[in-house]
Design a protein around this motif. Structure first.
Motif, PDB file in Angstrom:
ATOM      1  N   ILE A  32       0.848  -1.192   0.000  1.00 49.08           N
ATOM      2  CA  ILE A  32       0.000   0.000   0.000  1.00 49.08           C
ATOM      3  C   ILE A  32       0.887   1.247   0.000  1.00 49.08           C
ATOM      4  O   ILE A  32       1.597   1.505   0.978  1.00 49.08           O
ATOM      5  N   LEU A  36      -1.555   7.470  -1.545  1.00 51.37           N
ATOM      6  CA  LEU A  36      -2.529   6.790  -2.384  1.00 51.37           C
ATOM      7  C   LEU A  36      -3.175   7.737  -3.383  1.00 51.37           C
ATOM      8  O   LEU A  36      -3.348   8.932  -3.098  1.00 51.37           O
ATOM      9  N   PRO A  87      -2.705   0.385  -4.565  1.00 47.89           N
ATOM     10  CA  PRO A  87      -2.312  -0.807  -3.798  1.00 47.89           C
ATOM     11  C   PRO A  87      -2.116  -1.996  -4.728  1.00 47.89           C
ATOM     12  O   PRO A  87      -2.766  -2.087  -5.781  1.00 47.89           O
ATOM     13  N   LEU A 146      -8.457  -4.424   2.448  1.00 49.01           N
ATOM     14  CA  LEU A 146      -8.260  -3.001   2.189  1.00 49.01           C
ATOM     15  C   LEU A 146      -9.450  -2.190   2.665  1.00 49.01           C
ATOM     16  O   LEU A 146      -9.289  -1.139   3.319  1.00 49.01           O
ATOM     17  N   ILE A 151      -9.402   1.689   3.155  1.00 49.91           N
ATOM     18  CA  ILE A 151      -8.956   1.972   1.784  1.00 49.91           C
ATOM     19  C   ILE A 151      -9.998   1.413   0.839  1.00 49.91           C
ATOM     20  O   ILE A 151     -10.119   0.192   0.668  1.00 49.91           O
TER      21      ILE A 151
END
Length: 366
Positions: A32, A36, A87, A146, A151
């Motif tokens: 990850i 992001l 990711p 996730l 996420i």
């Protein structure tokens, strides 16, 4: 989550151990990025751990090697994950002597691992059964992990690989298209999977086609977006027909064998630019290497041709004739040097993701 360094960059990661109850017999890592993307896509890396079976005394040791072998994490994986902020799942499925599970070939499709019965690890071959289903289970569990960590990712993945990893990506797309958003694969050798059972008089079975796939899900397959690329001077060919080894003398007078840029034997090319292959008594091609069957190799080379770039263009026509969202691009370079032009390839892939994936997702969210 723990910190993890990938290609010199500090990221977060989630290590997941094998869990047969959840459908996967091998561990994997979710990398990850610390930065992001605002709308992160989940990438599935077609990882190709080296065969270390001759160096390991237990299967657990072999798996540990696979968990720490990131040699096949290619520049495209690095770009998608570390530069784009996506990711990425990295499965750890070890290869064995005479068995390459990460090619996801017909042996995996049929759970027929006879070529590996001489391996000291043959008692563990059952762990590789239904391997495509295991990959899907890994993807599904990673998505849950996730989301549980705040996420948010879609319920489909971008599957990416190079060389043998590209074959894996196209093979898996035939078996589980329902979980794939896009395929980004390079160094294909003009031998990617096609969603057809036959072309003319030639039947295409898995992994090249769908003739033996029960209830092939073409509706899901046509929802996938494809970006295939290879070098215009790429000579690497896993579906090359049999040929006589060609010997020549180098500048030092030493006897040498003609090889391609990857170190594999390659056939002599005559003054007319034709490769010299050996045909059997029926006039058919047979396989030089073991990844494809004799029938596959004959069909590939009779229908698509013996030159990888020509095959590549023919497969582009086949994909487009079926109405698929597919981009096929040739770039300068061979199998080894194509990423010398990585900035151009990455720009094209980013544009592809924006136009075919993110734009489509935004339309769905309206």
């Amino acid at each position: 989550m723990d910190e993890f360094k990938l290609r010199g960059v500090i990221t977060w990661c989630i290590d997941v151990e094998q869990n047969s109850k959840l459908g996967f017999n091998f561990p994997f890592k979710i990398v990850i990025p610390k930065k992001l993307d605002d709308n992160p896509q989940l990438v599935y890396a077609c990882n190709l751990p080296r065969d270390m079976s001759d160096s390991c005394t237990s299967f657990d040791e072999l798996v540990q090697y696979a968990k720490n072998d990131f040699g096949s994490i290619d520049p495209m994986h690095v770009h998608l994950c570390l530069e784009n902020g996506y990711p990425m799942i990295i499965p750890a499925i070890p290869g064995l002597k005479d068995f390459r599970p990460n090619f996801l070939g017909s042996d995996c499709f049929n759970n027929d691992f006879k070529t590996s019965e001489s391996s000291i690890f043959k008692d563990y071959l059952y762990l590789y059964e239904n391997l495509a289903d295991q990959h899907k289970a890994i993807m599904e569990y990673a998505i849950k992990c996730l989301n549980a960590n705040g996420i948010s990712v879609d319920n489909k993945v971008i599957i990416s690989g190079y060389s043998e990893g590209a074959k894996f990506a196209s093979h898996f797309a035939l078996l589980h298209p329902e979980i794939i958003k896009a395929v980004v694969a390079g160094g294909t050798g003009g031998a990617i999977s096609m969603p057809v059972p036959n072309i003319g008089d030639y039947q295409f079975t898995y992994p090249m086609g769908t003739a033996d796939i029960p209830d092939f899900d073409f509706d899901s397959f046509q929802n996938i977006s494809f970006f295939y690329y290879m070098g215009d001077a790429d000579k690497s060919d896993s579906a090359i027909p049999n040929f006589e080894t060609y010997h020549y003398k180098n500048d030092k007078g030493e006897d040498c064998i003609l090889k391609d840029e990857c170190g594999n034997e390659t056939p002599f090319i005559d003054e007319n630019g034709k490769k010299k292959f050996i045909l059997d008594s029926d006039g058919n091609y047979t396989a030089k290497f073991s990844l494809f069957s004799n029938r596959d190799v004959n069909a590939i080379n009779k229908v698509l041709g013996t030159i990888t770039q020509e095959r590549f263009k023919k497969q582009e026509s086949i994909y487009h004739s079926l109405g698929l969202n597919a981009i096929f691009k040739l770039y300068p370079g061979n199998h080894r040097t194509i990423f010398d032009n990585r900035h151009i390839i990455f720009e094209d892939v980013d544009k592809f993701i924006q136009e075919y994936i993110k734009q489509d997702l935004n339309e769905k969210l309206k």
